[in-house]
Structures are given as C-alpha cells and as structure tokens.
Write a protein that holds these residues in place. Sequence first.
Motif, short mmCIF file in Angstrom:
data_model
loop_
_atom_site.label_atom_id
_atom_site.label_comp_id
_atom_site.label_asym_id
_atom_site.label_seq_id
_atom_site.Cartn_x
_atom_site.Cartn_y
_atom_site.Cartn_z
N MET A 152 44.31 37.66 46.66
CA MET A 152 45.04 36.54 45.85
C MET A 152 45.08 35.38 46.44
O MET A 152 45.43 35.17 47.62
CB MET A 152 46.48 37.45 45.56
CG MET A 152 46.48 38.83 44.75
SD MET A 152 47.97 39.80 44.84
CE MET A 152 48.95 38.33 44.03
N GLY A 153 45.15 34.52 45.47
CA GLY A 153 45.09 33.03 46.16
C GLY A 153 43.63 32.47 46.45
O GLY A 153 43.59 31.45 46.55
N GLU A 154 42.84 33.22 46.23
CA GLU A 154 41.47 32.58 46.55
C GLU A 154 40.43 32.86 45.38
O GLU A 154 39.44 32.54 45.21
CB GLU A 154 40.75 33.41 47.73
CG GLU A 154 41.60 33.35 48.93
CD GLU A 154 40.69 33.89 50.19
OE1 GLU A 154 39.84 34.60 49.74
OE2 GLU A 154 41.12 34.14 51.32
N GLY A 155 41.10 33.01 44.16
CA GLY A 155 40.37 33.21 42.80
C GLY A 155 40.72 32.22 42.03
O GLY A 155 41.15 30.99 42.50
N SER A 156 40.66 32.46 40.81
CA SER A 156 41.05 31.35 39.84
C SER A 156 42.37 31.26 39.03
O SER A 156 42.80 30.53 38.41
CB SER A 156 40.09 31.54 38.49
OG SER A 156 40.46 32.73 37.77
N GLY A 195 45.48 39.56 35.65
CA GLY A 195 44.00 39.78 35.98
C GLY A 195 43.23 40.13 34.82
O GLY A 195 42.37 39.50 34.37
N ASN A 196 43.56 41.09 33.94
CA ASN A 196 42.94 41.52 32.83
C ASN A 196 42.95 40.45 31.73
O ASN A 196 41.77 40.42 31.14
CB ASN A 196 43.47 42.75 32.14
CG ASN A 196 43.46 43.87 33.13
OD1 ASN A 196 42.57 44.09 34.05
ND2 ASN A 196 44.32 44.83 32.92
N SER A 197 44.09 40.08 31.71
CA SER A 197 44.24 38.82 30.59
C SER A 197 43.55 37.76 30.90
O SER A 197 42.83 36.89 30.08
CB SER A 197 45.54 38.59 30.43
OG SER A 197 46.37 39.53 29.83
N THR A 198 43.32 37.01 32.16
CA THR A 198 42.72 36.10 32.59
C THR A 198 41.09 36.48 32.40
O THR A 198 40.30 35.64 31.76
CB THR A 198 42.92 35.62 34.26
OG1 THR A 198 43.99 35.45 34.16
CG2 THR A 198 41.63 34.71 34.53
N LYS A 199 40.64 37.84 32.84
CA LYS A 199 39.30 38.02 32.60
C LYS A 199 38.81 38.09 31.09
O LYS A 199 37.66 37.77 30.62
CB LYS A 199 39.05 39.51 32.84
CG LYS A 199 37.66 39.84 33.06
CD LYS A 199 37.45 41.12 33.87
CE LYS A 199 35.79 41.44 33.82
NZ LYS A 199 35.67 42.81 34.56
#
Length: 286
Positions: free
Chosen positions: A232-236, A199-203
């Motif tokens: 989870m599964g509903e974001g990017s 999550g942090n790395s995607t952001k």
Amino acid sequence: MVRIGRRTLLRSFAAASLSGRLVRSADRKLLIGVTDWNLKLAAKPEAVPLAAQLGFDGVQVSCGRRLVDNKMPLDDPEMIARYLRLSKEHKIPIDGTCVDRLHDNGLKSDPLAARWVTDSIRLTKALNTKVILLPFFGKWAIEQPDEMNHVGDALREIAPEAEKAGVILGLEDTISAENNVRIMDRAHSQNVLVYYDVGNSTKAGFDVVKEIRWLGKDRICQFHLKDNPHYMGEGSIPFDQVARAIRDIGFSGFANLETDVHPDATVESDMRRNLGFIRKVLDRSE
C-alpha cells in the motif's frame, strides 16, 4: 537499581499494545481490520489472536469453502464458541464474515448459493457481528444486466432473514457503483449494501474516490483496502484521497486490509508494514 524481569517487560509491552488499540478504537470512526484469508488462516480461529497481536482493530472471518458433512466449516457450535472465546480473550472483535463458498456456488445463477447465504446469516449473528461479504468473482462475476437482475431478485428473497437477524449483506464485485445500487434497489432491502473494495474497483477502471463520494455512508457497509500486488502506498491508488473521501462522507465502521503477502516476506512483516502505512494516512486525513 530495580531489575525488571523479561516476562514482566513483555507483559507491559502487550498491555501497551492493547491499550493503544483500544484508544484508537474509541477515537477513530474508521477502524482497520484484516481478512483471515490474507493472514493465511481462512476459517481458522487462530486468525483472531494473530490479528490482535499485529495490532488490528478487528478480523473478518471466512465461513469456509470445503464442506464438512455438507455444511460450511464455520457451521459448527464448537467452532463458533472457540471464535467467541478467542475474541473475548484477545479483546478484538470479529468485524464480519465472508461467504467464500460463493466462489464455488455463485449467487448470480447457482441455486445452492441461496442456502449458503442463508446459513451465513445465522452464523454471523451467532458470532455477534453484522456484516456478511458476498463475493462475485471469476466465473461468478456479474457482467450482464440479466445477471444483475437475478442477483437482485435472489437477494429480495433472502433479505428478510438478514433483516430479522440484524445482519447486512454486502456486495463485493467488479461492477460500477451505479450498477451495485441497481441491484440494491431491486432487492428492496435496507440490509443489502455495497462492500466497497478499492483494489477491485481500481482494477476494473473506476474512479474509487468519486464512487465512494457518490455512494455515501448509507450505501456502504465496509471497505477492503489493498493495492495488490504492491505494498500500500507504492501502487496507483491514492490512499490519502480515499481516506479523505471516507472521512468526508461520514462513514464509521471497518475497513479490512486484504493485502497479498510478498514472496520474500512473511505475513507478519507485510501486515505490519501495510497497517503502519494506512494508520499514518488516517492520521493525515484527520
């Protein structure tokens, strides 16, 4: 007709749940734990039975931020004993710790930080676990090359204690995989690794699948899985690709859910939903 009492039935369900968790733990290389702070039980032993009840394979516990007699809350023999007792009683391991005091005294520049990390090494060993998360966020986020150098130098001084204790120091931050490896190289210790948070790395704008494959299993100690503020599964984040990358590099160990609780939901319902999702993803990746 044989009547089955409610208590007997509940015991049977509990046994089946435990049996399922033990079978998954034996069969899978990637085990799914949960952070105690996302259970709303940071530095509280009650997180252990709740994680077991929800079906997780492990629980990551906080050392605690609010000091007690100038010590982190976990730095208490009675507290350690209670964690160990609950872990044994509920048959769920403590899969790691987090030095959340680093949110107040960051390792990139605060002299106090080294003390908290050194204390956490002793506490983590006492809990019979091996991975310590070192967070670098907010005003303590690593941003400049000189800050990376300072962190690497600080870890070079601390790492011998981790090596003697058999404990891993995991870097969780918002810099690239390459820059994390620069810190690792400067620390000169095989006990300093990346705690990879998708999550942090995607952001932060990084390609998490590419970074996981580039880092490989030998430079990652554990994962955080999340796609906040979404379920989870509903974001990017492409969790199927993430799971395949983790499988393909041969990683074995824990990935802890660090998922936020939605305002209209409970901790239990959110965690069950996200855990169910990631377990299905893992089934597809095998």
